[in-house]
Design a protein around this motif. Structure first.
Motif, PDB file in Angstrom:
ATOM      1  N   PHE A   1     -39.987  42.439 -46.646  1.00 27.15           N
ATOM      2  CA  PHE A   1     -40.243  43.005 -45.253  1.00 27.15           C
ATOM      3  C   PHE A   1     -39.485  42.419 -44.240  1.00 27.15           C
ATOM      4  N   TYR A   2     -39.616  40.839 -44.165  1.00 24.16           N
ATOM      5  CA  TYR A   2     -38.981  40.106 -43.009  1.00 24.16           C
ATOM      6  C   TYR A   2     -37.463  40.457 -43.422  1.00 24.16           C
ATOM      7  N   GLY A   3     -36.934  40.242 -44.458  1.00 27.20           N
ATOM      8  CA  GLY A   3     -35.769  40.510 -44.824  1.00 27.20           C
ATOM      9  C   GLY A   3     -34.810  41.697 -44.177  1.00 27.20           C
ATOM     10  N   LYS A   4     -35.605  42.763 -44.426  1.00 33.00           N
ATOM     11  CA  LYS A   4     -35.294  44.237 -43.786  1.00 33.00           C
ATOM     12  C   LYS A   4     -35.244  44.172 -42.259  1.00 33.00           C
ATOM     13  N   LEU A   5     -36.100  43.167 -41.720  1.00 31.85           N
ATOM     14  CA  LEU A   5     -36.087  43.029 -40.116  1.00 31.85           C
ATOM     15  C   LEU A   5     -34.850  41.849 -39.987  1.00 31.85           C
ATOM     16  N   GLY A   6     -34.209  41.417 -40.601  1.00 29.92           N
ATOM     17  CA  GLY A   6     -32.872  40.786 -40.347  1.00 29.92           C
ATOM     18  C   GLY A   6     -33.402  39.022 -40.450  1.00 29.92           C
ATOM     19  N   PHE A   7     -34.453  38.769 -41.076  1.00 31.03           N
ATOM     20  CA  PHE A   7     -34.969  37.279 -41.133  1.00 31.03           C
ATOM     21  C   PHE A   7     -34.380  36.872 -42.430  1.00 31.03           C
ATOM     22  N   VAL A   8     -33.885  35.718 -42.478  1.00 36.64           N
ATOM     23  CA  VAL A   8     -33.517  34.765 -43.478  1.00 36.64           C
ATOM     24  C   VAL A   8     -34.052  33.288 -43.612  1.00 36.64           C
ATOM     25  N   PRO A   9     -34.071  32.962 -44.895  1.00 34.92           N
ATOM     26  CA  PRO A   9     -34.719  31.520 -44.884  1.00 34.92           C
ATOM     27  C   PRO A   9     -33.682  30.320 -44.205  1.00 34.92           C
ATOM     28  N   ASP A  10     -34.178  29.793 -43.513  1.00 34.50           N
ATOM     29  CA  ASP A  10     -33.418  28.671 -42.727  1.00 34.50           C
ATOM     30  C   ASP A  10     -33.326  27.306 -43.637  1.00 34.50           C
ATOM     31  N   GLY A  11     -34.142  27.157 -44.799  1.00 40.19           N
ATOM     32  CA  GLY A  11     -34.126  25.811 -45.370  1.00 40.19           C
ATOM     33  C   GLY A  11     -35.549  24.794 -44.891  1.00 40.19           C
ATOM     34  N   ALA A  12     -36.152  25.209 -43.889  1.00 41.30           N
ATOM     35  CA  ALA A  12     -37.385  24.484 -43.495  1.00 41.30           C
ATOM     36  C   ALA A  12     -38.728  24.841 -44.282  1.00 41.30           C
ATOM     37  N   ARG A  13     -39.324  23.991 -44.642  1.00 36.47           N
ATOM     38  CA  ARG A  13     -40.413  24.436 -45.860  1.00 36.47           C
ATOM     39  C   ARG A  13     -41.555  23.367 -45.261  1.00 36.47           C
TER      40      ARG A  13
ATOM     41  N   ASP B   1     -42.710  25.422 -33.187  1.00 38.51           N
ATOM     42  CA  ASP B   1     -42.207  24.223 -33.755  1.00 38.51           C
ATOM     43  C   ASP B   1     -41.319  23.454 -33.040  1.00 38.51           C
ATOM     44  N   ASP B   2     -41.391  22.151 -33.322  1.00 39.05           N
ATOM     45  CA  ASP B   2     -40.629  21.024 -32.439  1.00 39.05           C
ATOM     46  C   ASP B   2     -39.035  21.316 -32.584  1.00 39.05           C
ATOM     47  N   ASP B   3     -38.844  21.799 -33.985  1.00 38.52           N
ATOM     48  CA  ASP B   3     -37.315  21.870 -34.027  1.00 38.52           C
ATOM     49  C   ASP B   3     -37.192  23.504 -34.206  1.00 38.52           C
ATOM     50  N   ALA B   4     -37.682  24.279 -33.530  1.00 33.43           N
ATOM     51  CA  ALA B   4     -37.551  25.753 -33.379  1.00 33.43           C
ATOM     52  C   ALA B   4     -36.203  26.182 -33.344  1.00 33.43           C
ATOM     53  N   PRO B   5     -35.812  27.210 -34.221  1.00 36.17           N
ATOM     54  CA  PRO B   5     -34.373  27.621 -34.252  1.00 36.17           C
ATOM     55  C   PRO B   5     -34.154  28.766 -33.397  1.00 36.17           C
ATOM     56  N   ALA B   6     -35.149  29.101 -32.587  1.00 38.30           N
ATOM     57  CA  ALA B   6     -35.078  30.285 -31.600  1.00 38.30           C
ATOM     58  C   ALA B   6     -36.524  30.084 -30.600  1.00 38.30           C
ATOM     59  N   GLU B   7     -36.190  30.691 -29.513  1.00 38.45           N
ATOM     60  CA  GLU B   7     -37.317  30.477 -28.663  1.00 38.45           C
ATOM     61  C   GLU B   7     -38.537  31.152 -28.866  1.00 38.45           C
TER      62      GLU B   7
ATOM     63  N   ALA C   1     -39.475  43.121 -30.056  1.00 41.28           N
ATOM     64  CA  ALA C   1     -38.085  43.920 -30.092  1.00 41.28           C
ATOM     65  C   ALA C   1     -37.106  43.232 -30.845  1.00 41.28           C
ATOM     66  N   ASP C   2     -35.863  43.128 -30.497  1.00 42.09           N
ATOM     67  CA  ASP C   2     -34.810  42.708 -31.480  1.00 42.09           C
ATOM     68  C   ASP C   2     -34.480  41.136 -31.050  1.00 42.09           C
ATOM     69  N   ARG C   3     -35.340  40.496 -30.329  1.00 43.56           N
ATOM     70  CA  ARG C   3     -35.088  39.229 -29.900  1.00 43.56           C
ATOM     71  C   ARG C   3     -35.037  38.130 -31.211  1.00 43.56           C
ATOM     72  N   PRO C   4     -34.287  37.225 -31.008  1.00 46.85           N
ATOM     73  CA  PRO C   4     -34.052  35.989 -32.114  1.00 46.85           C
ATOM     74  C   PRO C   4     -35.424  35.355 -32.150  1.00 46.85           C
ATOM     75  N   ALA C   5     -35.767  35.255 -33.382  1.00 41.56           N
ATOM     76  CA  ALA C   5     -37.060  34.550 -33.417  1.00 41.56           C
ATOM     77  C   ALA C   5     -36.936  33.652 -35.006  1.00 41.56           C
TER      78      ALA C   5
END
Length: 179
Positions: free
Chosen positions: A144-156, A93-99, A126-130
């Motif tokens: 499943f993704y929530g259990k891995l620490g992912f949360v919605p960031d508002g992008a859709r 993504d051009d506006d990627a919130p993580a590398e 691994a445990d990298r931001p993503a």
């Protein structure tokens, strides 16, 4: 073999690296997973025949799985058979919130609850931001993704697949600027 805590030995699986010669197995898992997970989202006719086996599709996946590809892919094997896979790499993504971006994760329903999904994601990310994109109406995947620490960031955004227009949301963990 890797055994998830609480998983009976007969459900033990292993995580291996993916190579271009695994493209057909990856596509078989992907297609079966789409039929299992997206029946409520995509037209039955599309799922029955629209995913398509073609030399071009197989070759594209061989390139994704090649060592020189920027992505990292791993397989879940159960009794020698590929039953899941995941891939991650540089964010697109051009506006990627993580590398990093988690590009894909598919594990056959027969392996749900064994820890195989978590293990294959840990192998490629691994445990990298993503970040990742997931269909908005896919509660199992979102949980499943929530259990891995992912949360919605508002992008859709909307994705056109098989004659259906499906909203996707972006989820992130450890995004830039997070405390």
């Amino acid at each position: 073999m890797v055994q998830h805590s609480g998983t009976p030995p007969e459900r033990a699986f292993e995580i291996t690296g993916a190579t271009p010669d695994g493209a057909e197995a990856v596509l078989a898992v992907k297609d079966a997973s789409w039929r299992e997970a997206y029946a409520h989202l995509l037209p039955a006719a599309f799922l029955a025949g629209g995913l398509g086996d073609s030399p071009a599709r197989t070759e594209r996946w061989r390139r994704f799985l090649a060592p020189e590809s920027p992505g990292r892919f791993a397989l879940v094997r159960f009794r020698g058979r590929v039953v899941g896979f995941a891939g991650a790499g540089p964010a697109r993504d051009d506006d990627a919130p993580a590398e990093e971006e988690l590009y894909t994760v598919y594990v056959l329903a027969e392996m749900h609850g064994t820890g195989a999904g978590r293990a294959v994601v840990e192998r490629v990310l691994a445990d990298r931001p993503a970040s990742l994109w997931v269909f908005e109406d896919n509660p199992r995947a979102r949980a499943f993704y929530g259990k891995l620490g992912f949360v919605p960031d508002g992008a859709r955004h909307l994705d056109e697949i098989g004659g259906a227009t499906l909203p996707e949301i972006r989820m992130v963990r450890g995004a830039r600027g997070d405390a």
